[in-house]
Design an enzyme around this catalytic site. Sequence first.
Site, mmCIF file in Angstrom:
data_model
loop_
_atom_site.group_PDB
_atom_site.id
_atom_site.type_symbol
_atom_site.label_atom_id
_atom_site.label_comp_id
_atom_site.label_asym_id
_atom_site.label_seq_id
_atom_site.Cartn_x
_atom_site.Cartn_y
_atom_site.Cartn_z
ATOM 1 N N PRO A 90 59.040 74.461 88.245
ATOM 2 C CA PRO A 90 58.883 75.057 89.436
ATOM 3 C C PRO A 90 58.502 76.398 89.486
ATOM 4 C CG PRO A 90 61.390 74.637 89.141
ATOM 5 C CD PRO A 90 60.396 73.913 87.985
ATOM 6 N N GLU A 117 68.928 71.985 83.107
ATOM 7 C CA GLU A 117 68.429 73.468 83.412
ATOM 8 C C GLU A 117 66.936 74.022 82.995
ATOM 9 O OE1 GLU A 117 70.835 74.832 85.889
ATOM 10 O OE2 GLU A 117 71.574 72.808 85.383
ATOM 11 N N ARG A 154 41.435 61.316 89.072
ATOM 12 C CA ARG A 154 40.255 61.170 90.130
ATOM 13 C C ARG A 154 39.129 61.828 90.084
ATOM 14 N NH1 ARG A 154 40.389 62.337 94.992
ATOM 15 N NH2 ARG A 154 39.912 60.352 95.914
ATOM 16 N N ASP A 169 36.489 63.435 99.763
ATOM 17 C CA ASP A 169 38.064 63.777 100.138
ATOM 18 C C ASP A 169 38.335 64.919 100.554
ATOM 19 O OD1 ASP A 169 39.612 61.486 99.987
ATOM 20 O OD2 ASP A 169 39.084 61.214 97.897
HETATM 21 C C1 58G Z 1 64.471 75.529 87.070
HETATM 22 C C2 58G Z 1 64.914 73.926 87.585
HETATM 23 C C3 58G Z 1 63.779 75.629 86.110
HETATM 24 C C4 58G Z 1 58.733 70.715 88.119
HETATM 25 C C5 58G Z 1 64.368 73.099 86.891
HETATM 26 C C6 58G Z 1 63.210 74.463 85.263
HETATM 27 C C7 58G Z 1 59.742 70.173 87.361
HETATM 28 C C8 58G Z 1 60.090 70.828 89.990
HETATM 29 C C9 58G Z 1 58.943 70.908 89.508
HETATM 30 C C10 58G Z 1 63.529 73.077 85.614
HETATM 31 C C11 58G Z 1 61.089 70.438 87.999
HETATM 32 C C12 58G Z 1 57.717 71.281 90.377
HETATM 33 C C13 58G Z 1 64.214 70.888 84.491
HETATM 34 C C14 58G Z 1 63.742 70.107 85.564
HETATM 35 C C15 58G Z 1 62.037 71.295 85.194
HETATM 36 C C16 58G Z 1 63.368 72.041 84.775
HETATM 37 C C17 58G Z 1 62.454 70.144 85.724
HETATM 38 N N1 58G Z 1 61.439 70.593 89.238
HETATM 39 N N2 58G Z 1 58.250 71.821 91.488
HETATM 40 N N3 58G Z 1 62.367 70.192 87.188
HETATM 41 O O1 58G Z 1 56.931 71.182 89.703
#
Ligand code: 58G
Length: 239
Positions: A90, A117, A154, A169
């Site tokens: 994220p 985490e 794609r 698209d």
């Molecule tokens: C904070 C929380 C940092 C990609 C979880 C890292 C991966 C969302 C996305 C993580 C994800 C997205 C652990 C679980 C990455 C790690 C994974 N969540 N928005 N979660 O692309």
Amino acid sequence: MKIDILTIFPDMFTGPLTESLIGKARDKKILDIAIHDIRSFATDKHHSVDDKPFGGGPGMVMKVEPLYRALSSVGAMRKKNRPYVVYLSPQGRQLGHALATEIASRKHVVLVCGHYEGIDERAERWFDEEVSIGDYVLTGGELPAMVLIDVIARFIPGVVKERASVEQDSFYNGLLDYPHYTRPAVFKGMKVPPVLLSGNHAQMDVWRTEQSHERTRRRRPDLLKGIQQKKKRTKRRIK
Ligand code: 58G
């Protein structure tokens, strides 16, 4: 294109990567996708891939050793011919049309899926890029990895039969798609726009372009601003 996926949940990938267009592209050897279980690279007797965070706090952190060994096994640690290593997180650069075409141009991509985490921060140096599919946290990077594979597939010639289908698209030209209709021409009194039954292809093209612009103006005015700026830039260059 070769894609190596590093994950602790390899079974999550079977459905999405064996069905439909992606499955066909793999059969045709246009796409070479290999899934690797990070756990199989753990060397301790319990094959552990996670541990408690230094400094305390909730949850677990993914360990660096098994990941390092998994990355080595797919060539990510060599000097020459290194694959492009992407960590789905994220905190990454948000996935869109532009980033997707950039990644699609690579010959060899490694996708790292985290859990808990996240991964021990010392792994960061091994990633060429962090990619996010949107501003939300998921339990793992597997679904984002599948989204990324689908969007880049794609753009690889031969995955989608007709080039025109990809180029028409939404987002390819920066506009939302025009509405689509198929038979019957009337369903429960709902009619297909007559222009599409007229057989006048020039008129149909005009109508579709109008619909694309109108939809974009109503639903995504932010996209039109991008196009206007693009036009201004090319005008300036011509002058
Ligand atoms: C904070 C929380 C940092 C990609 C979880 C890292 C991966 C969302 C996305 C993580 C994800 C997205 C652990 C679980 C990455 C790690 C994974 N969540 N928005 N979660 O692309």
